[in-house]
Design an enzyme around this catalytic site. Structure first.
Site, short mmCIF file in Angstrom:
data_model
loop_
_atom_site.label_atom_id
_atom_site.label_comp_id
_atom_site.label_asym_id
_atom_site.label_seq_id
_atom_site.Cartn_x
_atom_site.Cartn_y
_atom_site.Cartn_z
N LYS A 80 0.96 -1.25 -0.15
CA LYS A 80 0.09 0.01 -0.13
C LYS A 80 0.79 1.05 -0.06
CE LYS A 80 -3.98 1.93 2.73
NZ LYS A 80 -4.82 1.68 3.72
N SER A 155 -9.70 1.35 2.44
CA SER A 155 -8.95 2.13 1.63
C SER A 155 -7.92 1.39 1.06
CB SER A 155 -8.17 3.41 2.84
OG SER A 155 -7.43 2.91 3.64
N SER A 179 -10.07 -1.04 6.81
CA SER A 179 -9.30 -0.68 5.53
C SER A 179 -8.63 -1.84 4.62
CB SER A 179 -8.59 0.35 5.49
OG SER A 179 -9.45 1.56 5.47
#
Lengths: 491, 96
Positions: A80, A155, A179
């Site tokens: 990420k 996310s 997330s």
């Protein structure tokens, strides 16, 4: 040499690499080619790190030839773009950090590198990890491989989508209110949020420091367990890491579901679930029951209904403090055409941040401001204590708590963009877990109207092993985690 | 709870975030709506309940206070929007 099967799991790749069936270099090249072919459809990455990947693959081949073995040597992974990578820009999905190139690795990134993993790229995310659809990325939304017109969740949407699309077998996300788990559910893969303090946050762009954790995505429980084993553990650079040893998270894999005491809070199943979600979860509960788990539907978490409010006070408050560092002076986007220092700073932040980030900074600033602190922030922290105590009470006589991961399956791009609260409701079942600091996993549990449904298992603090034991047993008894999304190019 | 446009501008000033008039109005509507949802907190009796700042049962974690290599000025300043020598360049803060 056998052909490389890019649909293989990390532990399958690791076995082939050890056996010399193919090299890490060949695997990295094939992986990069597939990921690049999928990018026009998915937009799962902000930056592809081809050079870094090939250099790491060559180093892995040297280690493999020397007879070294480890679960990640030569295995491709996506990270990420919230974790700092030395020499590789780290954007947090924001215009604010578009030009930012860190001079150090996050501890998790350094541990992956030491373990021999091959970093394919920096995955797309909602700006500063604030969002549940990856639509708040300044670099465009990621698309769900099961239906390209739908969101992958967020996310950590890029990390989930690339694993679901069989681009890479593993990825790293972060979870502040769901997330990791919500995108895992919406993309039909596994995702685990570790106990608060289990994984170092050093080098992770900060959003809500008391809630967030770094965690693994994978397509089976063994991969998730092995990856967690590599990234977990104390770090002297993060004083909030727990000083306990890291166990073998696959140790209990043979034990099945028998004897597990599973609490099912009915309040979560009665909360307006989307079509087919409740049915999928009931079928999963039936599997647990058939295999000898003890299901208890009388468990309640009375204050969990207030968790969303607690979260949307505490997380934005922490965010408003953490994001105060973006002033246009030290690094990142900078506006300097204003009439004063203060105007430059306000314009830097007004132009550099996107709408959701500004909304949360405003909310947090308000909650912490004179006259409102007691009524909002302090009250939220007291309710946080109550929610944690209710979890502790429930876990006194249950090993797991079982809920859906998300109230609905993947929704259409744009569907919830104009209604912030509708977007926040995606995390109704995942948020209470971050409030309590507990670990939790999302496991594929079938489909509703052709889209994946996630089963959410919550555990006691530092009992990730129990979550993974149950996830492994359940996944082995079903084959939902093996289903391949139709919508993405294979090579 | 309904916020006024002036309250929104005051919060934006505290947060050092420049907002257009259109953003102020949208923010006013959206924040007011979100604040309404916080009323649910009043349903939880927290009389005598202490606040929790973080969920981990750790306090005063220490390590040896030993010098170690640090990042170089060039590394630290490589991302600076404006630099002069080994300094960050900023505008004058005080009126002259």
């Amino acid at each position: 040499m056998p052909e490389i099967d890019l649909d293989a799991t990390a532990h399958e790749h690791a076995a082939h690499l050890r056996a010399g069936d193919y090299t890490a270099r060949a695997l990295a090249e094939a992986t990069l080619a597939r990921v690049q072919a999928q990018e026009p459809a998915l937009n799962a990455y902000i930056t592809l790190t081809e050079e870094r990947a090939l250099a790491q693959a060559d180093a892995a081949d040297v280690r493999l030839r020397a007879g070294e073995s480890g679960p990640l040597i030569g295995v491709p992974i996506a990270i990420k773009d919230l974790l700092c990578t030395r020499g590789v820009r780290t954007t947090a999905g924001s215009h604010m950090l578009e030009p930012f190139v860190p001079f150090y690795d996050a501890t998790v990134v350094a541990r992956l590198d030491a373990a021999g993993a091959v970093t394919v790229g920096k995955a797309n995310l909602d700006e500063f990890a604030m969002g549940s659809s990856t639509e708040f990325s300044a670099f465009g939304p990621t698309h769900n491989p099961w239906d390209l017109d739908r969101v992958p969740g967020g996310s950590s949407g890029g990390s989930a989508a690339t694993v679901a699309a069989r681009g890479v077998p593993l990825s790293i996300g972060t979870d502040t209110g769901g997330s990791i788990r919500q995108p895992a559910a919406l993309c039909g893969i596994l995702g685990l949020k570790p106990t608060y303090g289990r994984v170092s946050r050093f080098g992770v762009v900060a959003f809500a420091s008391s809630l967030e954790q770094v965690g693994p995505f994978g397509r089976d429980a063994e991969d998730v367990a092995r990856l967690l084993g590599v990234i977990a553990g104390p770090d002297e650079r993060d004083a909030t890491t727990a000083p306990m040893p890291v166990p073998d998270y696959t140790a209990d894999f043979g034990r099945g579901l028998g004897g597990l005491r599973v609490g099912v809070p009915q309040q979560f199943l009665d909360r307006g679930l989307g079509p087919g979600v409740g049915e999928a979860i009931e079928q999963a509960i039936a599997v647990f029951e058939r295999e000898g788990a003890i299901i208890d539907r009388s468990v309640t978490l009375p204050s969990a209904d207030a968790a969303l409010a607690v979260y949307y006070l505490i997380a934005p408050s922490e965010a408003s403090a953490n994001l105060a560092r973006y002033d246009g002076v030290k690094y990142g986007f900078s506006y300097h055409e204003g009439g004063s220092v203060e105007e430059d700073m306000a314009e830097t932040r007004g132009r550099g941040f996107g709408s959701e980030v500004k909304r949360r900074i405003m909310l947090g600033t308000y909650a912490l401001s004179t006259g409102y602190y007691d009524a909002y922030y302090l009250k939220a922290q007291r309710v946080r204590t109550t929610i944690s105590r209710e979890f502790d009470a429930a876990f006194a006589d249950h090993d797991l708590i079982l809920t859906p991961t998300s109230p609905t399956t993947a929704f259409r791009l744009g569907e919830k963009l104009s209604d912030p609260y509708a977007m926040y409701l995606n995390d109704l079942f995942t948020i209470p877990v971050n409030i309590g600091g507990n670990p939790a996993i999302s496991v594929p549990a079938g489909f509703a109207e052709g889209l994946p449904v996630g089963l959410h298992l919550i555990g006691r603090h530092f009992e990730e092993g129990t979550l993974l034991r149950a996830a492994h047993a359940y996944a082995t008894l079903t084959d939902w985690h093996m289903r391949r999304p139709p919508a993405t190019p294979a090579s | 709870m309904a916020l006024t446009a002036d309250e929104v501008r005051h919060i934006a000033r505290l947060a050092r975030v420049a907002l257009s008039d259109e953003e102020v109005e949208r923010m006013r509507e959206q924040l007011s709506g979100i604040l309404d949802h916080f009323a649910v907190l009043n349903d939880v009796d927290t009389e005598g309940v202490p606040p929790t700042a973080q969920s981990l049962d750790l306090a005063n974690v220490e390590r040896e206070d030993a010098p170690r290599p640090s990042a170089s000025p060039d590394e630290v300043l490589a991302n600076a929007p404006r630099r002069e020598g080994d300094y960050l360049r900023v505008r004058a803060v005080l009126d002259t």
